[in-house]
Write an enzyme that holds these catalytic residues in place. Structure first.
Site, PDB file in Angstrom:
ATOM      1  N   THR A  16       0.889  -1.146   0.000  1.00 43.56           N
ATOM      2  CA  THR A  16       0.000   0.000   0.000  1.00 43.56           C
ATOM      3  C   THR A  16       0.929   1.198   0.000  1.00 43.56           C
ATOM      4  O   THR A  16       1.158   1.818   1.016  1.00 43.56           O
ATOM      5  CB  THR A  16      -0.911   0.014   1.242  1.00 43.56           C
ATOM      6  OG1 THR A  16      -0.151  -0.347   2.388  1.00 43.56           O
ATOM      7  CG2 THR A  16      -2.047  -0.928   1.084  1.00 43.56           C
ATOM      8  N   GLY A  17       1.548   1.472  -1.165  1.00 41.51           N
ATOM      9  CA  GLY A  17       2.489   2.590  -1.367  1.00 41.51           C
ATOM     10  C   GLY A  17       2.072   3.786  -0.570  1.00 41.51           C
ATOM     11  O   GLY A  17       2.669   4.086   0.432  1.00 41.51           O
ATOM     12  N   THR A  18       1.071   4.472  -0.969  1.00 42.70           N
ATOM     13  CA  THR A  18       0.215   5.247  -0.072  1.00 42.70           C
ATOM     14  C   THR A  18       0.511   6.680   0.296  1.00 42.70           C
ATOM     15  O   THR A  18       1.651   7.099   0.450  1.00 42.70           O
ATOM     16  CB  THR A  18       0.102   4.503   1.282  1.00 42.70           C
ATOM     17  OG1 THR A  18      -0.567   3.297   1.061  1.00 42.70           O
ATOM     18  CG2 THR A  18      -0.675   5.272   2.303  1.00 42.70           C
ATOM     19  N   SER A  19      -0.633   7.381   0.481  1.00 48.97           N
ATOM     20  CA  SER A  19      -0.599   8.622   1.243  1.00 48.97           C
ATOM     21  C   SER A  19      -1.712   8.498   2.267  1.00 48.97           C
ATOM     22  O   SER A  19      -2.857   8.267   1.906  1.00 48.97           O
ATOM     23  CB  SER A  19      -0.879   9.817   0.327  1.00 48.97           C
ATOM     24  OG  SER A  19      -0.023   9.806  -0.784  1.00 48.97           O
ATOM     25  N   GLY A 148       3.773   8.825  -0.085  1.00 51.53           N
ATOM     26  CA  GLY A 148       3.359  10.132  -0.590  1.00 51.53           C
ATOM     27  C   GLY A 148       3.516  11.259   0.405  1.00 51.53           C
ATOM     28  O   GLY A 148       3.587  12.426   0.040  1.00 51.53           O
TER      29      GLY A 148
END
Lengths: 217, 264
Positions: A16-19, A148
């Protein structure tokens, strides 16, 4: 930290790379996340829900390995439900956060999990707790996380004000995440928002045209 | 589990953990939860994650002062700017940590639980700073011997029976007492300043002089340590007990910037 540049994940491990972010306000918390799950450069899920309920008034935002964070969140939710029953009332947010931290610290060498725990309880009101890689635990007025988040540290430092209203917090989250999602390849999709207060959880999503837009050159 | 097995970190791995995890005083951080096979000693040197920089301290006539900034760095990033790295252990002792913050929190919890057990015994005995220092030394060395260190340099300061105490312990269990201590960058930049100030006239090294020297050192560290932050906590331990002051900032002087133009 992670010299291979992939945050310690395997090259095709699902992330979940994510911001993600969470903000306290007077009567509760606002939490928000993007909706992109990646497997390397491929977007495995473009409409993910990274806002995971732990209990009625406690949520967590997950970043890092999807598998690690889902597994931990499941166990913690089970523990917190038991705690709520044993204590005969709404579980404390701090307790949930400390259970999370227990796992994240004990297994720190095997996990890739950056978690924000946020919620409301009758004792302390709205609270945001951050558990970064390594397994420390800290309470903050607001917290940003995920890949992010690196792009918006300046923005949030410049924009955050204490004692914002509920809708101001929602705006703060949606603007910040919009900026992060635009710059971070591992973040994108829709902005999911949840507002938790004594009455429960209100869920919203900003889709497509509803996402704020800024300079795009 | 035999004493030998416990000390050498071997046993039945996860099975052992399962049965013992609810025992009072159980510390999950002592078990190698990261090993996938049973009967394997801990074999992991962790890497630090969120870290604190220098801690400095010096004894003076009638007490001891230690100081640390309130920053948790995530690599080069100043990520957590309001965290405390100084804890009150009991009425006579303070501990501060440089290095990994999660490991500091583990130690803090451990010491707090230990102090509660002590108080519950209600025999009027409270661990003196020397004992806290000794306990932590053993702990750090044991973890190092299992190749799973607590990635910290600890500073223990206290005042008991009219005498100040100041000691240091690092992640491999090197421990010593000294009139001045400094970890991290402080060891290079502050230690010489602290030593010179104190050795000038140890019999006349008062609280005011010590405080001034510490504040000067903090200013120097802010100028020269790229992983420092201008917000610090000072703890003073003397005959009146422990006092950890509210966080403050150093004055800074940038006038020399006006004298510089171009590459020189």
């Amino acid at each position: 930290m992670f010299p291979d540049g992939n945050y310690g994940l395997g090259s095709d491990e699902i992330s979940t790379g994510t911001s993600i972010m969470a903000v306290e306000f007077d009567q509760g918390v606002v939490i928000a996340a993007d909706s992109r799950t990646t497997s390397g450069p491929y977007i495995a899920n473009r409409v993910t829900d990274k806002l995971t309920p732990i209990h009625d008034h406690i949520f967590c935002c997950r970043s890092g390995s999807a598998a690690d964070t889902q597994a931990i969140a499941d166990i913690v939710a089970a523990n917190v439900e038991l705690d709520g029953v044993q204590m005969g009332g709404l579980p404390l947010v701090k307790k949930a956060a400390e259970i999370f931290r227990g796992y994240c610290y004990s297994y720190r060498d095997s996990l890739s999990a950056g978690i924000i725990v946020a919620g409301w309880d009758p004792k302390e009101g709205g609270q945001v707790f951050t558990i970064p890689l390594g397994g420390m635990l800290v309470r903050q007025p607001f917290s940003i996380g995920g890949s992010g988040s690196t792009y918006i540290y300046g923005h949030v430092d410049a924009t955050f004000k204490k004692n914002m209203s509920r809708e101001d917090c929602v705006k703060f989250c949606s603007n910040s995440l919009a900026l992060a999602m635009n710059r971070d390849g591992s973040s994108g999709g829709v902005i999911r928002i949840a507002i938790i207060d004594k009455n429960g959880v209100e869920r919203r999503a900003l889709l497509g045209e509803e996402i704020p837009r800024f300079y795009e050159g | 589990m035999s004493f030998y097995e416990k000390m050498h970190g071997i046993g039945n791995g996860m099975v052992d953990y399962q049965f013992n995890c609810h025992r009072p005083g159980f510390m999950s951080a002592d078990y190698n939860l990261n090993s996938t096979s049973a009967m394997e000693p801990t074999k992991r040197t962790t890497q630090p994650s969120v870290t604190g920089t220098s801690v400095i301290g010096c004894k003076y006539l009638g007490g001891v002062i230690i100081a640390a900034d309130t920053l948790g760095s995530y690599g080069s990033m100043a990520r957590f700017r309001e965290i405390s790295r100084v804890m009150k252990v009991n009425e006579t002792t303070v501990m501060a940590a440089a290095g990994d913050y999660a490991d500091y929190q583990h130690l803090k919890g451990r010491l707090e639980r230990m102090m509660i057990s002590e108080q519950v015994m209600d025999d009027g005995f409270e661990l003196p700073p020397q004992a806290v220092h000794s306990y932590l030394t053993r702990l750090m060395y044991q973890r190092r011997s299992k190749f799973n260190p607590l990635w910290n340099t600890l500073t223990v300061a206290g005042f008991k029976n009219g005498a100040p105490f100041l000691g240091s312990i690092d992640k491999i269990g090197i421990a010593y007492e000294a009139p001045t201590v400094a970890s991290g960058f402080g060891a290079y930049l502050s230690q010489p300043l602290l030593r010179r100030a104190q050795e000038e006239d140890p019999q006349k090294f008062t609280y005011e002089k010590a405080r001034k020297t510490i504040e000067k050192c903090l200013q120097v560290l802010y100028y020269r340590d790229a992983r420092s932050y201008n917000r610090y906590e000072i703890a003073i331990i003397d005959a009146n007990g422990v006092r950890i002051e509210k966080p403050k900032a150093c004055d800074t002087n940038w006038e020399i910037a006006k004298m510089v133009k171009g590459f020189e």
